[in-house]
Design a protein around this motif. Structure first.
Motif, PDB file in Angstrom:
ATOM      1  N   THR A   1       3.203  -6.423  -6.080  1.00  0.00           N
ATOM      2  CA  THR A   1       4.236  -5.425  -5.805  1.00  0.00           C
ATOM      3  C   THR A   1       3.878  -4.592  -4.585  1.00  0.00           C
ATOM      4  N   LEU A   2       2.647  -4.101  -4.533  1.00  0.00           N
ATOM      5  CA  LEU A   2       2.231  -3.285  -3.400  1.00  0.00           C
ATOM      6  C   LEU A   2       2.288  -4.077  -2.102  1.00  0.00           C
ATOM      7  N   THR A   3       1.856  -5.319  -2.142  1.00  0.00           N
ATOM      8  CA  THR A   3       1.879  -6.151  -0.942  1.00  0.00           C
ATOM      9  C   THR A   3       3.307  -6.435  -0.491  1.00  0.00           C
ATOM     10  N   PHE A   4       4.155  -6.768  -1.443  1.00  0.00           N
ATOM     11  CA  PHE A   4       5.565  -7.049  -1.137  1.00  0.00           C
ATOM     12  C   PHE A   4       6.246  -5.817  -0.525  1.00  0.00           C
ATOM     13  N   LEU A   5       6.058  -4.660  -1.156  1.00  0.00           N
ATOM     14  CA  LEU A   5       6.708  -3.459  -0.641  1.00  0.00           C
ATOM     15  C   LEU A   5       6.150  -3.048   0.713  1.00  0.00           C
ATOM     16  N   GLN A   6       4.860  -3.291   0.952  1.00  0.00           N
ATOM     17  CA  GLN A   6       4.304  -3.012   2.273  1.00  0.00           C
ATOM     18  C   GLN A   6       4.941  -3.889   3.334  1.00  0.00           C
ATOM     19  N   ASP A   7       5.239  -5.125   2.991  1.00  0.00           N
ATOM     20  CA  ASP A   7       5.911  -6.004   3.943  1.00  0.00           C
ATOM     21  C   ASP A   7       7.359  -5.566   4.175  1.00  0.00           C
ATOM     22  N   VAL A   8       8.008  -5.081   3.130  1.00  0.00           N
ATOM     23  CA  VAL A   8       9.361  -4.546   3.308  1.00  0.00           C
ATOM     24  C   VAL A   8       9.323  -3.336   4.232  1.00  0.00           C
ATOM     25  N   VAL A   9       8.363  -2.440   4.012  1.00  0.00           N
ATOM     26  CA  VAL A   9       8.224  -1.268   4.873  1.00  0.00           C
ATOM     27  C   VAL A   9       7.941  -1.686   6.311  1.00  0.00           C
ATOM     28  N   ASP A  10       7.141  -2.734   6.488  1.00  0.00           N
ATOM     29  CA  ASP A  10       6.857  -3.261   7.823  1.00  0.00           C
ATOM     30  C   ASP A  10       8.162  -3.655   8.524  1.00  0.00           C
ATOM     31  N   ILE A  11       9.022  -4.347   7.813  1.00  0.00           N
ATOM     32  CA  ILE A  11      10.327  -4.741   8.370  1.00  0.00           C
ATOM     33  C   ILE A  11      11.148  -3.512   8.738  1.00  0.00           C
ATOM     34  N   LEU A  12      11.156  -2.521   7.843  1.00  0.00           N
ATOM     35  CA  LEU A  12      11.938  -1.308   8.084  1.00  0.00           C
ATOM     36  C   LEU A  12      11.418  -0.534   9.289  1.00  0.00           C
ATOM     37  N   LEU A  13      10.110  -0.437   9.406  1.00  0.00           N
ATOM     38  CA  LEU A  13       9.548   0.322  10.519  1.00  0.00           C
ATOM     39  C   LEU A  13       9.801  -0.358  11.857  1.00  0.00           C
ATOM     40  N   GLN A  14       9.766  -1.664  11.872  1.00  0.00           N
ATOM     41  CA  GLN A  14      10.120  -2.378  13.103  1.00  0.00           C
ATOM     42  C   GLN A  14      11.558  -2.053  13.508  1.00  0.00           C
ATOM     43  N   TYR A  15      12.437  -2.018  12.520  1.00  0.00           N
ATOM     44  CA  TYR A  15      13.843  -1.700  12.794  1.00  0.00           C
ATOM     45  C   TYR A  15      13.989  -0.266  13.301  1.00  0.00           C
ATOM     46  N   VAL A  16      13.263   0.656  12.689  1.00  0.00           N
ATOM     47  CA  VAL A  16      13.327   2.056  13.104  1.00  0.00           C
ATOM     48  C   VAL A  16      12.907   2.197  14.562  1.00  0.00           C
ATOM     49  N   VAL A  17      11.778   1.609  14.927  1.00  0.00           N
ATOM     50  CA  VAL A  17      11.281   1.721  16.301  1.00  0.00           C
ATOM     51  C   VAL A  17      12.273   1.106  17.285  1.00  0.00           C
TER      52      VAL A  17
ATOM     53  N   ASP B   1      10.483   7.372  26.507  1.00  0.00           N
ATOM     54  CA  ASP B   1      10.882   6.000  26.806  1.00  0.00           C
ATOM     55  C   ASP B   1       9.979   5.028  26.068  1.00  0.00           C
ATOM     56  N   PRO B   2      10.568   4.149  25.219  1.00  0.00           N
ATOM     57  CA  PRO B   2       9.738   3.221  24.468  1.00  0.00           C
ATOM     58  C   PRO B   2       8.950   2.262  25.339  1.00  0.00           C
TER      59      PRO B   2
END
Length: 579
Positions: free
Chosen positions: A101-117, A19-20
């Motif tokens: 680029t690394l900073t931008f992609l890390q922020d994209v991954v942050d968005i994706l991980l929030q969605y996954v959770v 349970d989250p």
């Protein structure tokens, strides 16, 4: 084709307590997020301030990034990155583009991980539904001549996911393809990063080998000796079925490849009246014509009736037409029915007709020792469609067409393009598989399946499938005698498809006549609309033949539990009691 060998490439032979809202679970999510995102995941879980229900996307704040030194990794103080001042042209391959680029992609991954959770959080909506005109008015979706800055680009990412349907949500039951597998997701990210094509070994060496190994394993599971034969991953089951029609036609009349349909007699294909519409689409696309697809009668459970198949074959032959393909279905879309493959195989052998099995939905049951008997006879087929992106939970898209006769697909489709398939290359040309495909550009679909198989093993897929079928039986046992429910057909479902009507209190005392059917036909659409408005769950409905709209429940998401099935029943009753 020589075998790449065993070892690294070859294959080896869950409960609802996560349970989250449970603090320990939340901490676990946080630790996972931090591990894979270098610490940015501390935004994701409840212990560290996990966001609640989605609000309208906010503008992204300035982000710290690395300095100008050449040390990797850099330990210097970070400087602010203002995305409002940056554009795509500031990212790689731009000079000095590595740090943004690394900073931008890390922020994209942050968005994706929030969605996954959030996809696994039962307190969140399955869907934040808006009507098309509302979304069109609320956001400017038009394409412009001038570029937007990266702050706006990140906002578009957030907006797209805000209104996306959470197909991995434990209460999403709308389609045959549900769930969100973490290893499959990682594999999909990897293949997008590699960004290559599957037509030759020279540009996709690992992926070509994995396709060879995986297709061979699938053919072994079907039951073809030693995994012999051929196959390819295609853009979905409809295309796999069309491949089967194409190859069956070529097998009977190879001259059609050069001379076209004018050089052959009228060809006839046979499939059940409950089969997928893609058979008729394929016939239309190949110039065979939809009128040349004969629909065979089904019994009350949706299974093809072999005697009717043989009767229609004889009728066609008497007219001077040529039967060239029978497509049996292993897991129909609505009822989840399995055609009697052994009886169909006997008829195909008797009349020398290509036997195809559309196991797009049911093929996954071959992974289960408990349920694979439902596909008895599939080993006698000439070709099989199998979609791991359905019952096996592989991320979309992942569909395979398996062919028993090796070399036939190559002969049917090859065009010998010398600028791709040079005959004097320095490696084994049998690994240049692109000429047997209709496509030139072909996406890497195999890696998701292969990596998941390595992570789960065959036994992991078996547990996944057995669990989903057990949940379907659980639902059936609850509602078969429950007040307010009527089953569309009698008996335990063969697949995870559970088909039923919900009967509101106002209809329960009415006689079974035309007026009752007319009113009942409106119940499922209204409940479904209310589900989407509230965002609590999603389940499909449809009419079929003389049967008015009914719910078709399907389960392929291993995240679902008995509690989610209970919730669905209660939600249907809550949303439909006043109808």
């Amino acid at each position: 084709m020589a075998s790449p060998g065993s070892g690294f490439w070859s294959f080896g032979s869950e409960d609802g307590s996560g349970d989250p809202e449970n603090p320990s679970t939340a901490r676990a999510w946080c630790q996972v997020a931090q591990k894979f995102t270098g610490g940015i995941g501390n935004k994701l879980c409840g212990e560290c301030g996990r966001p609640g229900r989605a609000a309208k996307p906010q503008r992204t704040a300035a982000r710290k990034t690395a300095c100008a030194c050449n040390q990797k990794p850099c330990s210097c103080p970070k400087a602010d990155v203002n995305y409002a001042l940056l554009h795509a042209t500031d990212l790689l391959p731009a000079c000095d583009g590595e740090r943004p680029t690394l900073t931008f992609l890390q922020d994209v991954v942050d968005i994706l991980l929030q969605y996954v959770v959030k996809s696994f959080d039962r307190s969140t909506k399955v869907i934040d539904f808006h009507y098309p005109n509302e979304l069109l008015q609320e956001y400017n979706w038009e394409l412009a001549d001038q570029p937007q800055n990266l702050e706006e680009i990140l906002m578009h990412c957030q907006t797209a996911l805000k209104y996306a349907i959470k197909t991995g949500h434990p209460r999403y039951f709308n389609q045959l393809s549900t769930g969100l597998d973490m290893v499959g997701l990682a594999a999909d990210w990897l293949t997008s990063t590699a960004n290559t094509n599957m037509f030759t070994y020279e540009i996709a060496p690992v992926f070509v080998l994995l396709e060879y190994v995986t297709l061979k394993k699938m053919r072994e599971i079907i039951g073809w000796p030693g995994g012999s034969g051929d196959g390819i991953f295609s853009p979905g089951g409809a295309i796999s079925n069309m491949y089967a029609m194409l190859i069956a036609r070529f097998k009977m009349f190879p001259e059609v490849k050069e001379k076209g349909m004018a050089a052959v007699p009228r060809l006839i294909a046979f499939t059940s009246e409950h089969s997928h519409f893609s058979l008729k689409k394929g016939a239309a696309a190949l110039g065979i014509g939809t009128d040349s697809v004969i629909l065979i009668k089904c019994d009350e459970r949706g299974k093809m009736i072999p005697s009717d198949l043989e009767r229609r074959i004889l009728e066609v032959k008497q007219k001077g037409f040529v039967p060239f393909l029978v497509s049996a279905t292993a897991g129909t879309t609505v009822y989840g029915a399995f055609d009697p493959l052994l009886a169909v195989a006997d008829i195909c052998k008797k009349y020398k007709i290509w036997m195809h099995v559309d196991a797009a939905w049911g093929g996954g049951l071959l992974m289960s020792r408990k349920h694979k008997w439902k596909l008895s006879g599939v080993e006698r087929a000439n070709s099989v469609t199998w979609n791991p992106h359905k019952m096996m939970g592989v991320p979309l898209q992942c569909s395979a067409l398996l062919v028993r006769e090796e070399g036939l697909m190559q002969s049917c489709n090859q065009m010998h393009a010398s600028y791709l398939f040079q005959q004097d290359k320095h490696y084994d040309l049998s690994y240049d598989t692109g000429d047997k495909a209709l496509q030139c550009g072909r996406h890497v679909d195999v890696f998701k399946l292969w990596l998941m198989w390595r992570a789960k093993g065959t036994t992991g897929f078996e547990a996944h499938i057995d669990k989903c079928l057990e949940l379907a039986e659980y639902l059936y046992n609850i509602i078969k005698n429950r007040e307010g429910y009527e089953m569309v057909f009698d008996g335990k479902p063969q697949h995870t498809n559970v088909c039923f009507w919900y009967i509101p209190p106002s209809l329960r005392t009415l006689e079974d006549n035309e007026e009752r059917m007319s009113r009942l036909s409106k119940v499922a659409p209204v409940i479904k609309a209310r589900m989407m408005e509230y965002g609590t769950t999603m389940v499909s409905y449809q009419p079929l033949g003389d049967k008015v709209n009914f719910f078709r429940m399907v389960i392929s998401n291993p995240a679902a539990t008995h509690q989610d099935i209970d919730f669905l029943i209660e939600e249907i009753e809550r949303l439909g009691q006043d109808l």
